[in-house]
Every structure is written in structure tokens, then in C-alpha cells.
Motif scaffolding. Sequence first.
Motif, PDB file in Angstrom:
ATOM      1  N   THR A  48     -12.512   8.304 -16.549  1.00 16.78           N
ATOM      2  CA  THR A  48     -13.397   7.983 -17.676  1.00 16.78           C
ATOM      3  C   THR A  48     -14.397   9.102 -17.905  1.00 16.78           C
ATOM      4  OG1 THR A  48     -13.195   5.601 -17.237  1.00 16.78           O
ATOM      5  CG2 THR A  48     -15.070   6.325 -18.586  1.00 16.78           C
ATOM      6  N   PHE A  49     -14.947   9.631 -16.823  1.00 15.92           N
ATOM      7  CA  PHE A  49     -15.930  10.729 -16.909  1.00 15.92           C
ATOM      8  C   PHE A  49     -15.324  11.953 -17.592  1.00 15.92           C
ATOM      9  CE2 PHE A  49     -17.786  14.619 -15.110  1.00 15.92           C
ATOM     10  CZ  PHE A  49     -19.132  14.434 -15.448  1.00 15.92           C
ATOM     11  N   PHE A  50     -14.059  12.244 -17.295  1.00 14.44           N
ATOM     12  CA  PHE A  50     -13.407  13.428 -17.880  1.00 14.44           C
ATOM     13  C   PHE A  50     -12.733  13.144 -19.223  1.00 14.44           C
ATOM     14  CE2 PHE A  50     -13.748  14.908 -13.469  1.00 14.44           C
ATOM     15  CZ  PHE A  50     -14.177  16.208 -13.680  1.00 14.44           C
ATOM     16  N   GLY A  51     -12.905  11.918 -19.725  1.00 18.84           N
ATOM     17  CA  GLY A  51     -12.443  11.609 -21.066  1.00 18.84           C
ATOM     18  C   GLY A  51     -10.986  11.206 -21.183  1.00 18.84           C
ATOM     19  N   PHE A  52     -10.328  10.896 -20.039  1.00 17.10           N
ATOM     20  CA  PHE A  52      -8.921  10.472 -20.098  1.00 17.10           C
ATOM     21  C   PHE A  52      -8.791   8.976 -20.353  1.00 17.10           C
ATOM     22  CE2 PHE A  52      -8.524  14.555 -18.075  1.00 17.10           C
ATOM     23  CZ  PHE A  52      -7.333  15.048 -18.593  1.00 17.10           C
ATOM     24  N   ILE A  53      -9.893   8.251 -20.195  1.00 19.36           N
ATOM     25  CA  ILE A  53      -9.926   6.825 -20.518  1.00 19.36           C
ATOM     26  C   ILE A  53     -11.092   6.598 -21.468  1.00 19.36           C
ATOM     27  CG2 ILE A  53     -10.257   4.493 -19.611  1.00 19.36           C
ATOM     28  CD1 ILE A  53      -9.054   5.422 -16.991  1.00 19.36           C
ATOM     29  N   LYS A  54     -10.810   5.983 -22.570  1.00 15.16           N
ATOM     30  CA  LYS A  54     -11.845   5.727 -23.578  1.00 15.16           C
ATOM     31  C   LYS A  54     -12.536   4.398 -23.313  1.00 15.16           C
ATOM     32  CE  LYS A  54     -10.673   9.508 -25.669  1.00 15.16           C
ATOM     33  NZ  LYS A  54     -11.513  10.685 -25.551  1.00 15.16           N
TER      34      LYS A  54
ATOM     35  N   VAL B  25      -5.998  -6.213 -17.675  1.00 16.38           N
ATOM     36  CA  VAL B  25      -6.134  -5.168 -16.653  1.00 16.38           C
ATOM     37  C   VAL B  25      -5.763  -3.836 -17.293  1.00 16.38           C
ATOM     38  CG1 VAL B  25      -5.347  -4.339 -14.406  1.00 16.38           C
ATOM     39  CG2 VAL B  25      -5.575  -6.806 -14.821  1.00 16.38           C
ATOM     40  N   HIS B  26      -6.594  -2.821 -17.118  1.00 15.62           N
ATOM     41  CA  HIS B  26      -6.323  -1.516 -17.725  1.00 15.62           C
ATOM     42  C   HIS B  26      -5.058  -0.909 -17.105  1.00 15.62           C
ATOM     43  CE1 HIS B  26      -6.806   2.648 -19.035  1.00 15.62           C
ATOM     44  NE2 HIS B  26      -7.658   2.193 -19.933  1.00 15.62           N
ATOM     45  N   PRO B  27      -4.212  -0.259 -17.913  1.00 10.96           N
ATOM     46  CA  PRO B  27      -2.962   0.318 -17.384  1.00 10.96           C
ATOM     47  C   PRO B  27      -3.167   1.286 -16.225  1.00 10.96           C
ATOM     48  CG  PRO B  27      -2.948   0.365 -19.788  1.00 10.96           C
ATOM     49  CD  PRO B  27      -4.299  -0.114 -19.375  1.00 10.96           C
ATOM     50  N   VAL B  28      -4.210   2.126 -16.302  1.00 10.14           N
ATOM     51  CA  VAL B  28      -4.466   3.090 -15.220  1.00 10.14           C
ATOM     52  C   VAL B  28      -4.923   2.363 -13.961  1.00 10.14           C
ATOM     53  CG1 VAL B  28      -5.932   5.021 -14.482  1.00 10.14           C
ATOM     54  CG2 VAL B  28      -4.937   5.005 -16.782  1.00 10.14           C
ATOM     55  N   HIS B  29      -5.745   1.331 -14.135  1.00  5.91           N
ATOM     56  CA  HIS B  29      -6.210   0.548 -12.987  1.00  5.91           C
ATOM     57  C   HIS B  29      -5.023  -0.119 -12.279  1.00  5.91           C
ATOM     58  CE1 HIS B  29      -8.626  -3.131 -11.391  1.00  5.91           C
ATOM     59  NE2 HIS B  29      -8.499  -2.210 -10.461  1.00  5.91           N
ATOM     60  N   PHE B  30      -4.124  -0.727 -13.052  1.00  2.00           N
ATOM     61  CA  PHE B  30      -2.969  -1.363 -12.432  1.00  2.00           C
ATOM     62  C   PHE B  30      -2.067  -0.327 -11.773  1.00  2.00           C
ATOM     63  CE2 PHE B  30       1.305  -3.141 -12.258  1.00  2.00           C
ATOM     64  CZ  PHE B  30       1.054  -4.321 -11.578  1.00  2.00           C
TER      65      PHE B  30
ATOM     66  N   VAL C 273      -0.273  11.679 -16.612  1.00  2.00           N
ATOM     67  CA  VAL C 273      -0.264  12.121 -15.210  1.00  2.00           C
ATOM     68  C   VAL C 273      -1.667  12.536 -14.786  1.00  2.00           C
ATOM     69  CG1 VAL C 273       0.632  13.840 -13.589  1.00  2.00           C
ATOM     70  CG2 VAL C 273       2.154  12.854 -15.300  1.00  2.00           C
ATOM     71  N   ALA C 274      -2.360  13.262 -15.657  1.00  2.00           N
ATOM     72  CA  ALA C 274      -3.712  13.727 -15.321  1.00  2.00           C
ATOM     73  C   ALA C 274      -4.649  12.556 -15.057  1.00  2.00           C
ATOM     74  CB  ALA C 274      -4.258  14.595 -16.450  1.00  2.00           C
ATOM     75  N   ALA C 275      -4.558  11.497 -15.882  1.00  2.00           N
ATOM     76  CA  ALA C 275      -5.417  10.317 -15.694  1.00  2.00           C
ATOM     77  C   ALA C 275      -5.139   9.658 -14.347  1.00  2.00           C
ATOM     78  CB  ALA C 275      -5.204   9.319 -16.829  1.00  2.00           C
ATOM     79  N   LEU C 276      -3.856   9.545 -13.973  1.00  2.53           N
ATOM     80  CA  LEU C 276      -3.507   8.934 -12.688  1.00  2.53           C
ATOM     81  C   LEU C 276      -3.952   9.816 -11.532  1.00  2.53           C
ATOM     82  CD1 LEU C 276       0.036   7.360 -13.254  1.00  2.53           C
ATOM     83  CD2 LEU C 276      -2.218   6.400 -13.664  1.00  2.53           C
ATOM     84  N   PHE C 277      -3.790  11.136 -11.672  1.00  2.69           N
ATOM     85  CA  PHE C 277      -4.259  12.055 -10.625  1.00  2.69           C
ATOM     86  C   PHE C 277      -5.755  11.852 -10.377  1.00  2.69           C
ATOM     87  CE2 PHE C 277      -1.041  15.833 -10.544  1.00  2.69           C
ATOM     88  CZ  PHE C 277      -0.057  14.967 -10.115  1.00  2.69           C
ATOM     89  N   LEU C 278      -6.530  11.844 -11.454  1.00  2.00           N
ATOM     90  CA  LEU C 278      -7.985  11.694 -11.322  1.00  2.00           C
ATOM     91  C   LEU C 278      -8.347  10.315 -10.764  1.00  2.00           C
ATOM     92  CD1 LEU C 278      -9.152  13.356 -14.658  1.00  2.00           C
ATOM     93  CD2 LEU C 278      -9.433  14.269 -12.354  1.00  2.00           C
ATOM     94  N   ALA C 279      -7.601   9.295 -11.175  1.00  2.00           N
ATOM     95  CA  ALA C 279      -7.894   7.937 -10.705  1.00  2.00           C
ATOM     96  C   ALA C 279      -7.626   7.777  -9.216  1.00  2.00           C
ATOM     97  CB  ALA C 279      -7.059   6.926 -11.489  1.00  2.00           C
ATOM     98  N   GLY C 280      -6.803   8.649  -8.634  1.00  4.32           N
ATOM     99  CA  GLY C 280      -6.478   8.539  -7.213  1.00  4.32           C
ATOM    100  C   GLY C 280      -7.474   9.205  -6.283  1.00  4.32           C
TER     101      GLY C 280
END
Length: 429
Positions: A423-429, A353-358, A167-174
Motif C-alpha cells: 500500500t505504501f508503494f502504491g501497489f494497493i489502492k 478479503v483483499h486478493p493480495v491479503h488472501f 508479482v511486485a505487490a506479492l513480493f512486497l506483501a511478503g
Amino acid sequence: MLFLFLPLFLVFLMIGLPVFFGLLGAPGLLLWLNGQERDIALLYRNVYTGMDSFPLMAIPFFMLAGELMNRGGITLRIVEFSQSLIGHLRGGLAHVNILSSMLFAGLSGSAVADTSALGSMLIPAMEKNGYTRKFAAAITAASSVIGPIIPPSGIMIIYAYVMGESVAALFLAGIVPGILVGVGLMLMTAYMARSNDFPVAAPRATARERGQATMRAFFPLLTPVIILGGILGGIFTPTEASAVAAVYAFIVSMFILRTMTWSDLPKVLTKAALTTSVVLLLVGSAMAFKTVVSLSHAPEILAAFILSLSENPLVLLLLINLLLFIVGMFLDAGPAIIILGPILAPIFIQLGVHPVHFAIIMSVNLTVGLATPPMGLVLFVASSVSGVKVETIARSILPFLAVEVFVIFLITYIPAISMAVPTFFGFIK
């Protein structure tokens, strides 16, 4: 025979059957005709199991936080803060509408709440300031879709629950896509303001006036900082963050700003409970619907069909965007994510395609569908608030929809837009 569940569901929607009953009635009828009575029991049992999830507890708490802030008059303070910053521009109130939606998104994460709260305040004010009511309703509906993109976001919680993402990764990605939608709408408004000689809302605010407006809005604007700061700092989970947001909204409205009384609390709790019930019933029925999707082997059939069209991911992303845009015209974002996410995401993850990107492509596209004719939910809310016919708002919203579609394609073909912050906050490697 089970593959007919989707056409039957669309027929139910077209004749006016509520989405909840359509999601259960279409597969239930086909299972009965197919002699699969056992699976009918499984279908309806999954309505409950689909809602019985700890991550989904975030939805009622964020709904409650939004209602507390609405009742506490916090919406007015956000509008005043926005007006002190950009109200002096030509087309100032239209810009204020958009900026207020961006700020309100960090409080409620709901497009419907945004349209209702800001529309009831800004549509009459814009009309009084010289705008047509249909334009005011259109810009309110168009900007409200930012609500579920900028965190916190109900639909991203649902996506994370269904697909097992962070959830945190998706929040940041938005964050960046949401800001991009807001900036795009402002650029379109600026162009229309010059072409149509829109009025200036107010003289440029002095530094003192801006300071006063900032202080009045200070505590409400801390809400997204507390939510994201707590999640990123590892202090609490996204679900716990939603409870913290609700408690914080209660303290701010009741004890700091003192804009809400104890007698307001039953109405707030009732409205939040009703809104939450609708959302969770849709989630439960969509999870049950998903069961029949699996039984029918529709994912495998659709995957084979999509991959037969092209092996180029860029071409397939274009086609999927078109599909999602059409789906968003008829189906609410939450059920659409639950039904289509497990079908489409694995195909594109397999293609690289990266899961968070999709997830962001899908979430933003379906969110824009909330403001897309003929069935966009916020169009009906804007119509209710403004008294303007839905078809009239639909015509006026087209330039803003064009901007949002353009942003969707930017997000689709430039992954860094959504991937940079997580990526900056380390949720995506």
C-alpha cells in the motif's frame, strides 16, 4: 464420477507415486473410465501450455542465481556476517541459522536451497558447538521456510501467474510476514537457550570485525536491493529482475569475489536446470490437473459447502487455514496453489478479503507445510544433510512450528501486516 479425482490423487501419493505422475494419472484414469478421451488429450496438452508463460521464466533465473551464489561461497559470507551481529548471544549459532535464512531468502527464494546450503554448513558447526544434531536439523528446517516468503519467492510468482495478481505487490506483501516468522523463531530460540543453557557461539565481535564481515557480504546483500529497487523503480519487470539477479550473481561470484571458476559453471547450470525442470513439470501437471477440477465442477461444490458452514469471514478464514495446513502436510506449495487458488480465492474475495491479503495467507500457510510432517519436503532435505531420521526431526521441530502457526493467524486476522508495504508503494489502492 470426476469428483473422485482428489481422493484417487491422495491414494497415489500415499503409495509413493511421485506428485507429477499422481497429478496426471488420477484425472487421466477417471477421464478414461468416464469415456472422455478427448479431455484426456486436453489434459496432457495442458502440461505444456501450463509451462508456456513469460512470468514463469522468473523461476529458472532465480534458481540459477541461487546456485551461482551457493557455488561462489556466498553462503559462507552471509553466515559470517550473521555471526558477527548476533553470534555472541546465548544460543548464538541457532540465531545465526535463522538470520542467515532471512538473508539467504533475499537471494534464492527457495526453502530447499536454504536447507541444503545452510544445513550442510551450520548443522555440523552447531553439533561441534554443543547442540544436538536433531535440534540443529530442526532449526534449519524451520527457518528455511522463510525463503519463499521474503522476496524473491517462487511460489508467489506461481500464485501471481495463476490468479492474475501483481508479482511486485506479492513480493512486497511478503516482506513483513517473513521478518515476523524470523523474529518469532528467534524469540522461541532465546527461550529455549535460557531453559537448556545453550552455548554462546563466540565473543562479541568488535566494530572492526563487524565492518570486515559487512564488507565481505556487501555485494551478495545488494542482490535483494537490486531486485526490489529495479521493480519498484520501474526499471524492469519481475521476470527481467530474475535475469538481472542471475547475471549479477555470476559477475559477483566470478569476477568480484573470484570464488567460482569457469570449470564450476557446467555443474551450476546442470543443477539449476534439473531443479527448474522439477518445478516447471509440477506447475505444468498442476495446471493440467486444474483443467479436470473445472470439468468436475468441484469449485462450485466446494464453494457452496464452505459458505454453508458459516457466513462469518473470520470463522471461514480459520477453517481455510486448517485446510491449507493439512494440504501442506502432503502436497508441495506450488501445485497446491495452482489447484486450490482458483477455488478458494474467489470465495474470500467475495466475502471482502483483499486478493493480495488472501494470497499471502495461502502462500505462507503452504510454505510452512514444507516443514510439516509427514511429507514436508524440507524435513527430508534436512534429514539427508544431517543424517537424522525424519521422524526425529519432526518431533524436535514442533515448538518452531507452533510459532509459525501463530504467525499465520496474526497474518490472517491483522491484514496490515501484509498489506502495509505494498500500500505504501502504491501497489494497493
